[in-house]
Every structure is written in C-alpha cells, then in structure tokens.
Motif scaffolding. Sequence first.
Motif, short mmCIF file in Angstrom:
data_model
loop_
_atom_site.label_atom_id
_atom_site.label_comp_id
_atom_site.label_asym_id
_atom_site.label_seq_id
_atom_site.Cartn_x
_atom_site.Cartn_y
_atom_site.Cartn_z
N TRP A 28 0.83 -1.20 0.00
CA TRP A 28 0.00 0.00 0.00
C TRP A 28 0.86 1.26 0.00
O TRP A 28 0.58 2.21 -0.73
CB TRP A 28 -0.93 0.00 1.22
N VAL A 29 1.93 1.27 0.79
CA VAL A 29 2.83 2.43 0.84
C VAL A 29 3.45 2.68 -0.54
O VAL A 29 3.47 3.82 -1.03
CB VAL A 29 3.94 2.22 1.90
N PHE A 30 3.93 1.64 -1.21
CA PHE A 30 4.54 1.81 -2.52
C PHE A 30 3.51 2.18 -3.58
O PHE A 30 3.80 2.95 -4.50
CB PHE A 30 5.32 0.55 -2.93
N TYR A 31 2.29 1.66 -3.48
CA TYR A 31 1.23 2.03 -4.40
C TYR A 31 0.91 3.52 -4.27
O TYR A 31 0.79 4.23 -5.25
CB TYR A 31 -0.01 1.18 -4.15
N ARG A 32 0.77 3.99 -3.02
CA ARG A 32 0.47 5.41 -2.80
C ARG A 32 1.64 6.28 -3.26
O ARG A 32 1.44 7.37 -3.79
CB ARG A 32 0.16 5.69 -1.34
N ALA A 33 2.86 5.83 -3.06
CA ALA A 33 4.03 6.59 -3.53
C ALA A 33 4.02 6.69 -5.04
O ALA A 33 4.36 7.74 -5.60
CB ALA A 33 5.32 5.93 -3.04
N LYS A 34 3.62 5.62 -5.71
CA LYS A 34 3.54 5.65 -7.17
C LYS A 34 2.48 6.65 -7.63
O LYS A 34 2.67 7.37 -8.61
CB LYS A 34 3.20 4.26 -7.70
N ARG A 38 4.53 13.13 -7.15
CA ARG A 38 4.71 14.55 -7.47
C ARG A 38 4.36 15.42 -6.26
O ARG A 38 5.05 16.39 -5.97
CB ARG A 38 3.85 14.93 -8.65
N THR A 39 3.31 15.05 -5.57
CA THR A 39 2.92 15.79 -4.37
C THR A 39 3.95 15.60 -3.26
O THR A 39 4.30 16.54 -2.55
CB THR A 39 1.54 15.32 -3.88
N PHE A 40 4.47 14.39 -3.14
CA PHE A 40 5.42 14.08 -2.08
C PHE A 40 6.70 14.91 -2.20
O PHE A 40 7.22 15.40 -1.20
CB PHE A 40 5.75 12.59 -2.08
N ILE A 41 7.21 15.07 -3.42
CA ILE A 41 8.46 15.83 -3.58
C ILE A 41 8.21 17.31 -3.85
O ILE A 41 9.15 18.06 -4.00
CB ILE A 41 9.37 15.21 -4.66
N GLY A 42 6.94 17.73 -3.90
CA GLY A 42 6.62 19.15 -3.99
C GLY A 42 6.53 19.72 -5.38
O GLY A 42 6.62 20.93 -5.56
N ILE A 43 6.35 18.89 -6.41
CA ILE A 43 6.20 19.40 -7.77
C ILE A 43 4.80 19.95 -7.98
O ILE A 43 4.63 21.02 -8.57
CB ILE A 43 6.51 18.30 -8.80
N SER A 44 3.79 19.24 -7.54
CA SER A 44 2.41 19.71 -7.68
C SER A 44 1.66 19.45 -6.38
O SER A 44 2.11 18.69 -5.53
CB SER A 44 1.72 18.98 -8.83
N TYR A 45 0.52 20.10 -6.26
CA TYR A 45 -0.29 19.97 -5.06
C TYR A 45 -1.70 19.59 -5.45
O TYR A 45 -2.13 19.88 -6.57
CB TYR A 45 -0.28 21.27 -4.27
#
Length: 52
Positions: A28-34, A38-45
Amino acid sequence: MAGGHQPFHVSKSHKLLSIGLGTPLWFWVFYRAKQDWRTFIGISYPWDHHDH
C-alpha cells in the motif's frame, strides 16, 4: 563482556503475523508513492488543477 547479549525469542506465530500484516502495508505504501510522488516531492499539489 563474557557471554554477551542473547537475542530474544520470538514465537513462530508472531513472525508469521508480522509478515502477513507487514507485506500488505508495504504494498500500500509503494502504491500510494507511485500515485502521489509529485505531491510528495513538492512538484504539484492537490489544489493545483493544471490539467483541467
């Protein structure tokens, strides 16, 4: 330091339970990361709607 530290004994049922619960958690963690990288690293919100 004669003898050293003896590791704790963990029952087989606890080991199997940890694998059984931990595996879906990491999937689940890797699915959500996939999905949200973009949101996680701050490219888009989520409130930016550039594609609409």
